[in-house]
Design a protein around this motif. Structure first.
Motif, short mmCIF file in Angstrom:
data_model
loop_
_atom_site.label_atom_id
_atom_site.label_comp_id
_atom_site.label_asym_id
_atom_site.label_seq_id
_atom_site.Cartn_x
_atom_site.Cartn_y
_atom_site.Cartn_z
N LYS A 18 -3.58 12.25 52.88
CA LYS A 18 -4.61 11.49 53.61
C LYS A 18 -4.53 9.99 53.32
O LYS A 18 -5.01 9.18 54.11
N THR A 21 -2.58 6.80 55.68
CA THR A 21 -3.18 5.89 56.68
C THR A 21 -3.57 4.54 56.08
O THR A 21 -3.79 3.59 56.82
N ARG A 78 -2.55 1.64 68.44
CA ARG A 78 -2.20 3.04 68.73
C ARG A 78 -2.57 3.40 70.16
O ARG A 78 -1.83 4.07 70.87
#
Length: 94
Positions: A18, A21, A78
């Motif tokens: 995790k 990111t 993104r």
């Protein structure tokens, strides 16, 4: 006996997935701000006495701005990338 966690160096464990990111933008913003500030300073000042110390100081200031900016802009980038590139669905075969 619990499974051993993979390590980076020595007994330092790797971060959980995790954290990717945060880690990836942190490294990328550091590399980019360092390279850009080095090139800009070299072009503007030339190779002067104390260049590396001055560059390092300016790089740290640049990185302090670059990292949060990357974190803020990454979702927008993104989304824009998704509009320009035909990306597969997250769980579909490639």
């Amino acid at each position: 006996m619990p499974a051993e966690r993979p390590t980076i160096i020595g007994n330092i464990p790797k971060l959980p997935a995790k954290w990717a990111t945060i880690v990836m933008p942190f490294i990328l913003s550091g590399l980019m701000s360092g390279i850009i500030s080095f090139i800009n300073m070299l072009r503007n000042l030339g190779w002067i006495d104390g260049f590396m110390n001055l560059w390092f100081h300016n790089w740290m200031i640049s990185w302090a701005f670059a990292f949060p900016i990357v974190l803020i802009l990454l979702p927008l980038v993104r989304k824009l990338t998704g509009k320009l590139v035909d990306l597969p669905a997250p769980n579909s075969p490639k």
